[in-house]
Write a protein that holds these residues in place. Structure first.
Motif, PDB file in Angstrom:
ATOM      1  N   ARG A  24       0.807  -1.221   0.000  1.00  0.00           N
ATOM      2  CA  ARG A  24       0.000   0.000   0.000  1.00  0.00           C
ATOM      3  C   ARG A  24       0.842   1.273   0.000  1.00  0.00           C
ATOM      4  O   ARG A  24       0.478   2.243  -0.652  1.00  0.00           O
ATOM      5  N   ASP A  25       1.934   1.288   0.731  1.00  0.00           N
ATOM      6  CA  ASP A  25       2.775   2.489   0.760  1.00  0.00           C
ATOM      7  C   ASP A  25       3.354   2.790  -0.615  1.00  0.00           C
ATOM      8  O   ASP A  25       3.371   3.942  -1.052  1.00  0.00           O
ATOM      9  N   ALA A  26       3.820   1.752  -1.311  1.00  0.00           N
ATOM     10  CA  ALA A  26       4.382   1.944  -2.652  1.00  0.00           C
ATOM     11  C   ALA A  26       3.298   2.387  -3.631  1.00  0.00           C
ATOM     12  O   ALA A  26       3.537   3.251  -4.481  1.00  0.00           O
ATOM     13  N   LEU A  27       2.103   1.833  -3.519  1.00  0.00           N
ATOM     14  CA  LEU A  27       1.004   2.222  -4.406  1.00  0.00           C
ATOM     15  C   LEU A  27       0.590   3.664  -4.151  1.00  0.00           C
ATOM     16  O   LEU A  27       0.329   4.423  -5.089  1.00  0.00           O
ATOM     17  N   LYS A  28       0.552   4.044  -2.886  1.00  0.00           N
ATOM     18  CA  LYS A  28       0.203   5.427  -2.540  1.00  0.00           C
ATOM     19  C   LYS A  28       1.274   6.390  -3.057  1.00  0.00           C
ATOM     20  O   LYS A  28       0.954   7.436  -3.616  1.00  0.00           O
ATOM     21  N   GLN A  29       2.524   6.037  -2.888  1.00  0.00           N
ATOM     22  CA  GLN A  29       3.622   6.879  -3.353  1.00  0.00           C
ATOM     23  C   GLN A  29       3.579   7.049  -4.873  1.00  0.00           C
ATOM     24  O   GLN A  29       3.903   8.109  -5.401  1.00  0.00           O
ATOM     25  N   ALA A  30       3.150   6.021  -5.591  1.00  0.00           N
ATOM     26  CA  ALA A  30       3.045   6.089  -7.053  1.00  0.00           C
ATOM     27  C   ALA A  30       1.721   6.719  -7.497  1.00  0.00           C
ATOM     28  O   ALA A  30       1.471   6.836  -8.694  1.00  0.00           O
ATOM     29  N   ASN A  31       0.871   7.118  -6.544  1.00  0.00           N
ATOM     30  CA  ASN A  31      -0.427   7.738  -6.828  1.00  0.00           C
ATOM     31  C   ASN A  31      -1.312   6.830  -7.683  1.00  0.00           C
ATOM     32  O   ASN A  31      -1.997   7.280  -8.591  1.00  0.00           O
ATOM     33  N   ILE A  32      -1.292   5.534  -7.379  1.00  0.00           N
ATOM     34  CA  ILE A  32      -2.120   4.578  -8.115  1.00  0.00           C
ATOM     35  C   ILE A  32      -3.586   4.835  -7.786  1.00  0.00           C
ATOM     36  O   ILE A  32      -3.976   4.871  -6.618  1.00  0.00           O
ATOM     37  N   THR A  33      -4.386   5.035  -8.820  1.00  0.00           N
ATOM     38  CA  THR A  33      -5.828   5.230  -8.662  1.00  0.00           C
ATOM     39  C   THR A  33      -6.618   4.126  -9.351  1.00  0.00           C
ATOM     40  O   THR A  33      -7.769   3.894  -9.014  1.00  0.00           O
ATOM     41  N   HIS A  34      -6.006   3.487 -10.340  1.00  0.00           N
ATOM     42  CA  HIS A  34      -6.672   2.457 -11.142  1.00  0.00           C
ATOM     43  C   HIS A  34      -5.817   1.192 -11.152  1.00  0.00           C
ATOM     44  O   HIS A  34      -4.589   1.274 -11.264  1.00  0.00           O
TER      45      HIS A  34
END
Length: 91
Positions: A24-34
């Motif tokens: 989750r931290d890596a996804l949040k840092q990459a601004n993953i929305t989809h």
């Protein structure tokens, strides 16, 4: 360890394995929305809570026709990119 890899270029497009969704931290840092899932198996829907999610149910076999899914998946990916977010494609 699950990885999140950026596709080379200017787009915020990422690829990774199934377990990338637990980072989750890596996804949040990459601004993953989809998140685009390309696999045929039961998925834990809780993994996709904060994301707009699309599944393409295909088998990992040589004669699977992935091209037939491109119009729909391309629209989904473009929607995420146009909205200013990042898109993760996982298998």
């Amino acid at each position: 360890m699950a990885l999140i890899d950026k596709v080379p270029g200017d787009l915020h497009l990422y690829i990774g394995g199934m377990f990338t969704l637990r980072r989750r931290d890596a996804l949040k840092q990459a601004n993953i929305t989809h998140v685009l899932s390309v696999l045929r198996m039961p998925l834990d829907r809780d993994l996709f809570g904060p994301f707009k999610h699309m599944t393409v149910e295909v088998d990992d076999v040589d004669d699977e026709n992935l091209l037939e899914h491109f119009p729909e998946t391309n629209r989904f990916i473009q929607e995420g990119l146009d909205g200013g977010g990042g898109v993760l494609v996982h298998w």
